[in-house]
Scaffold this motif. Sequence first.
Motif, short mmCIF file in Angstrom:
data_model
loop_
_atom_site.label_atom_id
_atom_site.label_comp_id
_atom_site.label_asym_id
_atom_site.label_seq_id
_atom_site.Cartn_x
_atom_site.Cartn_y
_atom_site.Cartn_z
N LYS A 181 50.88 43.34 58.55
CA LYS A 181 50.46 44.18 57.42
C LYS A 181 51.14 43.74 56.13
O LYS A 181 50.51 43.65 55.08
CB LYS A 181 50.79 45.66 57.69
CG LYS A 181 49.89 46.33 58.68
CD LYS A 181 50.33 47.77 58.88
CE LYS A 181 49.63 48.42 60.04
NZ LYS A 181 50.13 49.80 60.28
N ARG A 182 52.44 43.49 56.22
CA ARG A 182 53.16 43.05 55.02
C ARG A 182 52.67 41.67 54.57
O ARG A 182 52.61 41.40 53.38
CB ARG A 182 54.66 43.07 55.25
CG ARG A 182 55.23 44.48 55.16
CD ARG A 182 56.73 44.48 55.15
NE ARG A 182 57.32 44.05 56.41
CZ ARG A 182 57.59 44.85 57.42
NH1 ARG A 182 57.35 46.14 57.35
NH2 ARG A 182 58.12 44.37 58.53
N GLY A 183 52.32 40.81 55.52
CA GLY A 183 51.76 39.51 55.16
C GLY A 183 50.49 39.65 54.35
O GLY A 183 50.28 38.95 53.35
N LEU A 184 49.62 40.60 54.74
CA LEU A 184 48.40 40.87 53.99
C LEU A 184 48.72 41.44 52.61
O LEU A 184 48.08 41.08 51.62
CB LEU A 184 47.50 41.84 54.76
CG LEU A 184 46.90 41.31 56.06
CD1 LEU A 184 46.17 42.41 56.81
CD2 LEU A 184 45.97 40.14 55.78
N GLN A 186 49.21 40.66 46.67
CA GLN A 186 50.06 40.60 45.47
C GLN A 186 49.95 39.21 44.82
O GLN A 186 49.87 39.09 43.60
CB GLN A 186 51.52 40.91 45.82
CG GLN A 186 51.76 42.30 46.32
CD GLN A 186 51.63 43.36 45.24
OE1 GLN A 186 51.48 43.08 44.07
NE2 GLN A 186 51.67 44.61 45.65
N GLU A 187 49.95 38.16 45.65
CA GLU A 187 49.85 36.80 45.11
C GLU A 187 48.49 36.58 44.46
O GLU A 187 48.39 35.91 43.42
CB GLU A 187 50.12 35.78 46.21
CG GLU A 187 51.57 35.77 46.62
CD GLU A 187 51.89 34.90 47.82
OE1 GLU A 187 53.07 34.54 47.95
OE2 GLU A 187 50.99 34.60 48.64
N GLU A 188 47.41 37.14 45.06
CA GLU A 188 46.09 37.03 44.45
C GLU A 188 46.05 37.77 43.11
O GLU A 188 45.42 37.29 42.16
CB GLU A 188 45.03 37.61 45.39
CG GLU A 188 44.76 36.77 46.61
CD GLU A 188 43.89 37.46 47.65
OE1 GLU A 188 43.66 36.85 48.70
OE2 GLU A 188 43.44 38.61 47.42
N ILE A 207 48.58 38.24 41.09
CA ILE A 207 49.31 37.41 40.13
C ILE A 207 48.39 36.30 39.61
O ILE A 207 48.33 36.05 38.40
CB ILE A 207 50.59 36.81 40.76
CG1 ILE A 207 51.64 37.91 40.96
CG2 ILE A 207 51.15 35.68 39.90
CD1 ILE A 207 52.84 37.47 41.77
N ALA A 208 47.65 35.66 40.52
CA ALA A 208 46.73 34.59 40.12
C ALA A 208 45.64 35.14 39.20
O ALA A 208 45.27 34.51 38.21
CB ALA A 208 46.11 33.94 41.35
N ARG A 209 45.15 36.36 39.50
CA ARG A 209 44.12 36.98 38.66
C ARG A 209 44.66 37.27 37.27
O ARG A 209 44.01 36.98 36.26
CB ARG A 209 43.62 38.28 39.29
CG ARG A 209 42.45 38.91 38.52
CD ARG A 209 42.21 40.35 38.94
NE ARG A 209 43.30 41.24 38.64
CZ ARG A 209 43.57 41.75 37.44
NH1 ARG A 209 42.87 41.41 36.40
NH2 ARG A 209 44.60 42.58 37.27
N ILE A 210 45.87 37.82 37.21
CA ILE A 210 46.47 38.12 35.92
C ILE A 210 46.66 36.85 35.09
O ILE A 210 46.36 36.82 33.90
CB ILE A 210 47.83 38.85 36.10
CG1 ILE A 210 47.60 40.24 36.68
CG2 ILE A 210 48.60 38.93 34.79
CD1 ILE A 210 48.84 40.92 37.17
N ARG A 211 47.14 35.82 35.74
CA ARG A 211 47.34 34.55 35.02
C ARG A 211 46.02 33.98 34.54
O ARG A 211 45.97 33.35 33.49
CB ARG A 211 48.05 33.55 35.92
CG ARG A 211 49.50 33.84 36.07
CD ARG A 211 50.19 32.73 36.80
NE ARG A 211 51.63 32.95 36.78
CZ ARG A 211 52.45 32.54 37.69
NH1 ARG A 211 52.02 31.85 38.74
NH2 ARG A 211 53.74 32.77 37.61
N GLY A 212 44.95 34.19 35.29
CA GLY A 212 43.64 33.65 34.93
C GLY A 212 43.01 34.36 33.75
O GLY A 212 42.13 33.82 33.09
N GLU A 213 43.45 35.58 33.43
CA GLU A 213 42.88 36.35 32.34
C GLU A 213 43.43 35.93 30.97
O GLU A 213 42.89 36.33 29.96
CB GLU A 213 43.15 37.85 32.54
CG GLU A 213 42.35 38.43 33.68
CD GLU A 213 42.61 39.92 33.83
OE1 GLU A 213 41.95 40.52 34.66
OE2 GLU A 213 43.48 40.46 33.14
N ARG A 214 44.48 35.20 30.97
CA ARG A 214 45.09 34.84 29.68
C ARG A 214 44.21 33.93 28.89
O ARG A 214 43.44 33.19 29.22
CB ARG A 214 46.43 34.15 29.91
CG ARG A 214 47.44 35.14 30.39
CD ARG A 214 48.77 34.50 30.45
NE ARG A 214 49.70 35.46 31.05
CZ ARG A 214 50.90 35.18 31.37
NH1 ARG A 214 51.39 34.00 31.17
NH2 ARG A 214 51.67 36.06 31.90
#
Length: 96
Positions: free
Chosen positions: A77-80, A85-87, A89-96
């Motif tokens: 569950k924590r792995g998911l 969370q990593e996805e 972060i990637a989404r937030i970075r992609g919005e810049r």
Amino acid sequence: MADFFEDLGKRISDVANDIGKKTEDTLEIQKRRSDIRTLKRASERDLMDIGKMIYDKFRQGEINDTDCIALCEEIEKRGLQIEKQEEEIARIRGER
């Protein structure tokens, strides 16, 4: 001349908005990284507990995998959650 100051004001406003967005994104990323570290530490503790359980069972001659199921499910569950969370972060970075 008024156009110059109007354009300058717009540029300053745009830069301030960009800085605000980047600051917000940075704080959000740091929060998610903190969440990831917390989840990873909890999984490491559970992995240590699994190892101790298996070792204790080994010493007693009773290795029974079903005793480890609950801890393994929590680790999964924590792995998911880490992946989400990593996805994010990637989404937030992609919005810049």
